[in-house]
Design an enzyme around this catalytic site. Structure first.
Site, mmCIF file in Angstrom:
data_model
loop_
_atom_site.group_PDB
_atom_site.id
_atom_site.type_symbol
_atom_site.label_atom_id
_atom_site.label_comp_id
_atom_site.label_asym_id
_atom_site.label_seq_id
_atom_site.Cartn_x
_atom_site.Cartn_y
_atom_site.Cartn_z
ATOM 1 C CG HIS A 12 31.841 16.707 51.430
ATOM 2 N ND1 HIS A 12 30.867 15.766 51.159
ATOM 3 C CD2 HIS A 12 33.026 16.039 51.342
ATOM 4 C CE1 HIS A 12 31.436 14.594 50.909
ATOM 5 N NE2 HIS A 12 32.756 14.748 51.012
ATOM 6 C CG HIS A 14 37.651 14.105 52.357
ATOM 7 N ND1 HIS A 14 37.223 12.909 52.891
ATOM 8 C CD2 HIS A 14 36.732 14.438 51.405
ATOM 9 C CE1 HIS A 14 36.110 12.521 52.274
ATOM 10 N NE2 HIS A 14 35.788 13.437 51.374
ATOM 11 C CE LYS A 95 29.656 11.180 52.865
ATOM 12 N NZ LYS A 95 30.998 11.609 52.470
ATOM 13 C CG HIS A 134 29.763 8.703 48.417
ATOM 14 N ND1 HIS A 134 30.963 9.353 48.204
ATOM 15 C CD2 HIS A 134 29.489 8.064 47.252
ATOM 16 C CE1 HIS A 134 31.394 9.098 46.980
ATOM 17 N NE2 HIS A 134 30.512 8.310 46.371
ATOM 18 C CG HIS A 168 30.011 14.229 46.640
ATOM 19 N ND1 HIS A 168 29.223 13.160 46.293
ATOM 20 C CD2 HIS A 168 30.828 13.774 47.613
ATOM 21 C CE1 HIS A 168 29.576 12.112 47.014
ATOM 22 N NE2 HIS A 168 30.534 12.472 47.827
ATOM 23 C CG ASP A 240 34.354 15.272 48.048
ATOM 24 O OD1 ASP A 240 34.926 14.839 49.068
ATOM 25 O OD2 ASP A 240 33.935 14.525 47.141
#
Ligand code: DOR
Ligand code: ZN
Length: 334
Positions: A12, A14, A95, A134, A168, A240
């Site tokens: 995960h 970004h 996602k 999420h 998460h 994350d």
């Protein structure tokens, strides 16, 4: 003392775009063999063209490191079976963001009426495309994850062959839900293994610890730690890691996101060593993800040595998690 991890994966991640991507991607690519790249760009990654351009931008940024960017699409209920069948080999997962719950999620799902989502989810199930979620509502901030759990249960039961990843997770209730459904999986971040709400807001406000979902109570963190330290077969590491420039964090409206990528492995080794759980680390940072996602990442060996290492105060204009603190492990130069 040293430890060698085989093909560590960050499931995960970004990476952003442009200058930020160029700044942060090499840091992940140095330490990890691959990562699941989040699609919450502006605009989000929803088309094959955008996906390909983004992947190419990542490839250029990570050279010469050996690192596989596993790409994702941003979920919309408009994806048809035919569309997904065509793009299937270019993505590892899709996602799903509920609309408005976090950074760049405005175009997410506004209604969890399963009749609306079913055609796309059924196609994903048939094509064996995992669904990453999420899992937060728009409710009271501490209860958002728990309030979302009935939706996870409904999805797990309605689509028993769909691989669903609870991204998460932060609560003991989420751990319980995970354990109840065979097709639910979960990622756990570094910062949720380390922090509780007290670290963020119990004393002076610490904007660089602010993220979504918000860190919770000590007993929640303990439940996450137990799950990670046992390397439960349906649990994976997903940092994350979410960089924002200092100007967006040290601001009246602080952006959500903790930047952990460059220190994730040393901090994980330290945490697992302190818990006497080092033997579970390989499964947590690689083997479980390989099995769950059916991937075969590059056979990259990453060696960590037990020597004090001070986390930099900043990487460019991004302040990392644990900035300035000294960890007891460092990644050996490769
Ligand atoms: O804290 C967060 N930051 N949580 C998310 O879900 C998104 C992320 C980001 O993109 O900055
Ligand atoms: Zn994220």
């Amino acid at each position: 003392m040293e430890i060698t991890l085989t093909a560590p994966l960050d499931m995960h991640l970004h990476l952003r775009e442009g200058a930020m991507l160029a700044q942060v991607a090499p840091l992940s690519a140095r330490d990890f063999a691959g990562g699941l790249i989040m699609p919450n760009l502006v605009p989000p990654v929803t088309t094959p063209e955008r996906l390909r351009t983004y992947k190419e931008e990542i490839r250029q940024a990570i050279a010469p490191h050996t690192f596989t960017p596993y790409m994702t699409l941003f979920f919309t209920p408009h994806y048809t079976y035919d569309f997904l069948a065509q793009i299937r080999d270019e993505i590892l997962a899709i996602k799903l963001y509920p609309a408005g719950v976090t950074t760049n999620s405005q175009e997410g799902v506004a209604s969890f009426d399963l009749d609306l989502l079913a055609p796309t989810l059924e196609a994903m199930s048939q094509l064996q495309i995992p669904l990453c979620v999420h899992g937060e509502t728009n409710g009271f901030v501490l209860d958002r994850e728990a309030q979302f759990l009935p939706i996870y249960k409904e999805l797990a039961q309605a689509f028993p062959d769909l691989t669903i990843v609870m991204e998460h997770i932060t609560t003991h209730e989420a751990v319980q839900t995970l354990l109840e459904h065979e097709n639910l999986h979960a990622t756990i971040t570094l910062h949720h293994l380390f922090t509780t709400l007290d670290d963020l807001a119990g004393g002076l406000l610490r904007p660089h610890l602010f993220c979504k979902p918000i860190p919770k109570r000590p007993e929640d963190r303990q439940a996450l730690r137990e799950l990670a330290f046992s390397a439960h077969e349906r649990v994976m590491f997903g940092s994350d890691s979410a960089p924002h420039p200092r100007s967006k964090k040290e601001a009246p409206g602080c952006a959500a996101g903790v930047f952990t990528a460059p220190l994730a492995l040393p901090a994980l080794v330290q945490l697992f060593e302190e818990a006497n759980a080092l033997e579970a680390l390989q499964a947590f940072v690689s083997d479980n993800a390989r099995r769950i996602y059916r991937i075969d990442p590059p056979a990259k060996q990453v060696r960590l040595v037990k020597e004090p290492w001070q986390v930099p105060e900043s990487y460019g204009d991004v302040v990392p998690f644990l900035a300035g603190t000294t960890l007891s492990w460092r990644v050996d130069a490769l």
